[in-house]
Scaffold this active site. Structure first.
Site, PDB file in Angstrom:
ATOM      1  N   ALA A 130      69.454  35.439  89.514  1.00 17.42           N
ATOM      2  CA  ALA A 130      68.584  36.610  89.365  1.00 17.42           C
ATOM      3  C   ALA A 130      68.730  37.218  87.975  1.00 17.42           C
ATOM      4  O   ALA A 130      67.737  37.643  87.363  1.00 17.42           O
ATOM      5  CB  ALA A 130      68.912  37.646  90.438  1.00 17.42           C
ATOM      6  N   TYR A 131      69.951  37.256  87.471  1.00 16.31           N
ATOM      7  CA  TYR A 131      70.200  37.801  86.132  1.00 16.31           C
ATOM      8  C   TYR A 131      69.520  36.951  85.063  1.00 16.31           C
ATOM      9  O   TYR A 131      68.813  37.472  84.190  1.00 16.31           O
ATOM     10  CB  TYR A 131      71.707  37.856  85.893  1.00 16.31           C
ATOM     11  N   VAL A 132      69.710  35.636  85.125  1.00 13.18           N
ATOM     12  CA  VAL A 132      69.115  34.742  84.134  1.00 13.18           C
ATOM     13  C   VAL A 132      67.594  34.837  84.175  1.00 13.18           C
ATOM     14  O   VAL A 132      66.930  34.928  83.133  1.00 13.18           O
ATOM     15  CB  VAL A 132      69.577  33.288  84.372  1.00 13.18           C
TER      16      VAL A 132
END
Length: 219
Positions: A130-132
């Site tokens: 999700a961060y990437v």
């Protein structure tokens, strides 16, 4: 310049404020909590309150009033809250870019993360994925604007002291970098027109920051 920093109490932002003051700029820290005011004002920053997850682009634009440049340095934090990767890392960036347009600000520097354009491995955890994806999509959206953007993509962040020596470029290999050196690179690129329209990986390296920026901009 008067420079508004979205995520003004973040770890990189707190290192950036005094560097901007030293360079003759006026930092404006956007924060959610009034309790951060004393600390940030002591670092030379003007403090303005904004909840970047709850407020829309119009509120961002009002918070940007009187500023000449934006640094987006906000992040949803290292915890397992997947939703905040979207509401902070992605939507915070999208609203900041739109607010810059509404406020008539062209210069926009964004802190991203190294290699986020690469495919995510199948065994990657959901939070990291999700961060990437949030950073990747935020960068793509910023590149599609007509703002004078620069995107800095640090490697693994550390709290080691600044070295003043970095590797900077579109294809620099993954490695670590002190947050203090990231802040110094942000301060260095901010008022250099040659850095506009560039997206660079940033890690520790062998070149002084000014030389690294000059070389990257010349490539």
């Amino acid at each position: 310049m008067r420079v508004v920093i979205v995520g003004g109490h973040g770890q990189i932002a707190r290192l950036l404020h005094p560097l901007l003051v030293k360079a003759g700029h006026e930092p404006v820290a956007l924060v959610r909590n009034e309790s951060h005011r004393t600390e940030l004002e002591a670092a030379g920053a003007e403090v303005r309150l904004l909840d970047i997850e709850q407020e829309g682009a119009d509120a961002f634009a009002r918070a940007f009033a009187g500023c000449d440049a934006v640094v987006f340095a906000a992040g949803g934090g290292p915890d397992g809250n997947i939703e905040r990767k979207r509401t902070v890392d992605l939507e915070g960036s999208l609203k900041s870019a739109e607010a810059a347009r509404l406020a008539g600000i062209q210069r926009f520097v964004q802190v991203s993360a190294i290699d986020v354009d690469n495919p995510v491995a199948p065994d990657t955890g959901e939070v990291w994925r999700a961060y990437v994806e949030a950073k990747r999509d935020a960068d793509a959206a910023l590149r599609a604007t007509d703002l004078d953007w620069t995107i800095i993509r640090p490697g693994r962040l550390t709290d080691e002291p600044a070295t003043g020596r970095v590797g900077l470029g579109p294809d620099v290999a993954r490695a670590s970098v002190p947050r203090a050196d990231v802040a110094a690179v942000l301060a260095a690129v901010l008022d250099r027109p040659a850095t506009i329209g560039h997206q660079w990986n940033l890690v520790s390296g062998d070149l002084g920051i000014a030389e690294a920026v000059d070389r990257a901009a010349a490539d």
